[in-house]
Design an enzyme around this catalytic site. Structure first.
Site, PDB file in Angstrom:
ATOM      1  N   LYS A  67      23.254   5.623  -3.264  1.00 17.60           N
ATOM      2  CA  LYS A  67      25.082   6.830  -2.499  1.00 17.60           C
ATOM      3  C   LYS A  67      25.156   8.082  -2.320  1.00 17.60           C
ATOM      4  O   LYS A  67      24.640   8.751  -3.724  1.00 17.60           O
ATOM      5  CB  LYS A  67      26.258   6.145  -3.332  1.00 17.60           C
ATOM      6  CG  LYS A  67      27.363   5.922  -2.678  1.00 17.60           C
ATOM      7  CD  LYS A  67      27.655   4.690  -1.152  1.00 17.60           C
ATOM      8  CE  LYS A  67      29.280   5.219  -1.203  1.00 17.60           C
ATOM      9  NZ  LYS A  67      29.316   3.693   0.052  1.00 17.60           N
ATOM     10  N   GLY A 108      45.866   0.402   2.103  1.00 15.46           N
ATOM     11  CA  GLY A 108      44.986   1.513   2.878  1.00 15.46           C
ATOM     12  C   GLY A 108      44.712   0.437   4.201  1.00 15.46           C
ATOM     13  O   GLY A 108      44.236  -0.673   3.676  1.00 15.46           O
ATOM     14  N   VAL A 109      45.255   1.199   5.245  1.00 13.54           N
ATOM     15  CA  VAL A 109      45.468   0.851   6.760  1.00 13.54           C
ATOM     16  C   VAL A 109      44.667   1.631   7.484  1.00 13.54           C
ATOM     17  O   VAL A 109      44.614   2.125   8.416  1.00 13.54           O
ATOM     18  CB  VAL A 109      46.231   0.099   7.246  1.00 13.54           C
ATOM     19  CG1 VAL A 109      46.704  -0.626   6.298  1.00 13.54           C
ATOM     20  CG2 VAL A 109      47.578   1.626   6.471  1.00 13.54           C
ATOM     21  N   GLY A 110      43.579   2.235   7.192  1.00 13.77           N
ATOM     22  CA  GLY A 110      42.626   3.168   7.642  1.00 13.77           C
ATOM     23  C   GLY A 110      41.732   2.120   8.909  1.00 13.77           C
ATOM     24  O   GLY A 110      42.048   1.070   8.964  1.00 13.77           O
ATOM     25  N   VAL A 141      38.765   0.499   7.960  1.00 13.43           N
ATOM     26  CA  VAL A 141      38.788  -1.455   6.974  1.00 13.43           C
ATOM     27  C   VAL A 141      40.481  -1.730   7.149  1.00 13.43           C
ATOM     28  O   VAL A 141      40.498  -2.710   7.979  1.00 13.43           O
ATOM     29  CB  VAL A 141      37.783  -1.297   6.200  1.00 13.43           C
ATOM     30  CG1 VAL A 141      37.761  -2.896   5.588  1.00 13.43           C
ATOM     31  CG2 VAL A 141      36.757  -0.490   6.313  1.00 13.43           C
TER      32      VAL A 141
END
Length: 348
Positions: free
Chosen positions: A80, A181-183, A185
């Site tokens: 990463k 979280g609604v980005g 993904v």
């Protein structure tokens, strides 16, 4: 004390720190394992309070990628990168090119793709400096491109598998899912669940984004501070990690936790705490493998979009393997998944 004074150092093969004064680049590339192949994992562009936090994030995320790639049956190890953004999150072409040169200096031990704060167009810039990059724009029907929708697909399939196991639900009609979280993904997951008739409660640090999606899907909205306490059937964390702590677990009012955020458990002990509550947990690196499956097949030229989706549809079976062993042995699902992954990379 763990290796080098970082609690999350786990016999990493390499932790590389890069600077480029001309562009302002400061980056960390952590290579956890190359036992199964080059260390694959995205690059995160994020503002950290200090460099120790950035290194810790890279250590945790790279280990998670080793486990994720192993559990997905991919010929990749785990790595990463984190690129340290300034407070304004200033991203320039020069900085991306310098990051590409940093990747190239590792000679293929690490292969990058997009993660939080990075896009497929950023990968195009980086690819001008190194060939060790995936997640590039591709023609329709081919493997590659933005991994977000593929990650969302895998989580959607995993959420449905968890609903069957924990709720006895053969469809998502009326099942209440609280999504943090609604980005790319979480938003994709919400759209898939809404199409199945699920009842949704949404939250995002960008309240406007959450409200816009809620209006589109007929969902409810709560604040990011309140989403973990919503009474629902399923909690799906799809933002940043370490949100499952002793305090937050005690306040959960759900029967399932299944989402795409990496490193959801703040500590290994929290896996046991979650298990002790009777909440079914979908280990994050098992359920969220759709994106890296897409990236890996693109990088090695091993298939098209149909092959990517066929492999993503195997995610529920892997979750069932973990849940079955957890039920049989009484061990937390998180610990079971770790044990399986460690065997696969030769670190049992």
């Amino acid at each position: 004390m763990s290796g080098w004074g970082f609690a999350d150092f786990d016999a990493h093969e390499g932790v590389h720190l890069f600077t480029d004064p001309a562009s302002g680049l400061q980056a960390v590339i952590a290579v956890h394992s190359t036992a199964l192949g080059p260390a694959g994992g995205g690059a995160r562009f994020w503002h950290y309070a200090d460099s120790d936090q950035a290194i810790t994030d890279a250590l945790r995320l790279s280990r998670g990628m080793s486990y994720k790639n192993a559990m997905a049956g991919l010929p990749m190890g785990g790595g990463k990168a984190v690129v340290l953004a300034d407070a304004g999150r200033t991203k320039t072409e020069g900085l991306l090119k310098a990051f590409g040169r940093a990747i190239d200096s590792l000679g293929g031990r690490y292969v990058t793709a997009e993660d939080v704060g990075m896009s497929d167009q950023d990968m195009v810039v980086i690819s001008g400096e190194t060939r060790f990059v995936a997640g590039l724009p591709v023609a329709s029907g081919q493997a590659g491109g933005n991994p977000g929708p593929y990650t969302a697909l895998g989580i959607y399939l995993g959420v449905k598998a968890a609903a069957r196991r924990a709720l006895g639900a053969e469809s998502m009609q009326g099942v209440h899912v609280a999504i943090q979280g609604v980005g790319s993904v979480g938003g994709g997951l919400a759209e898939l669940l809404a199409a199945d008739g699920a009842r949704l409660t949404l939250a995002d640090v960008d309240a406007g984004r959450a409200q816009q999606l809620a209006t589109q899907l007929g969902a409810q909205v709560v604040s990011s501070d309140d989403i973990l306490g919503v009474e629902a059937d399923i909690l799906s964390p799809n933002a940043l990690g370490a949100i499952l702590t002793e305090q937050t677990i005690a306040g959960l009012k759900v029967k399932v936790v299944a989402g795409g955020a990496n490193n959801q458990l703040a500590t290994p002990a929290d896996g046991q705490r979650l298990h002790d509550t009777g909440i079914l947990y979908a280990p994050d690196y098992v359920i969220n493998a759709g994106g890296i499956i897409n990236v890996c097949l693109e990088y090695f030229g091993q298939g098209d979009r149909a092959e990517v989706e066929a492999r993503i549809h195997q995610i529920p079976a892997r979750l069932e393997q973990v849940w079955e062993e957890s039920a049989r042995t009484g061990r937390p699902a998180a610990a079971v998944a770790d044990s399986i992954a460690q065997r696969l990379i030769g670190r049992a």
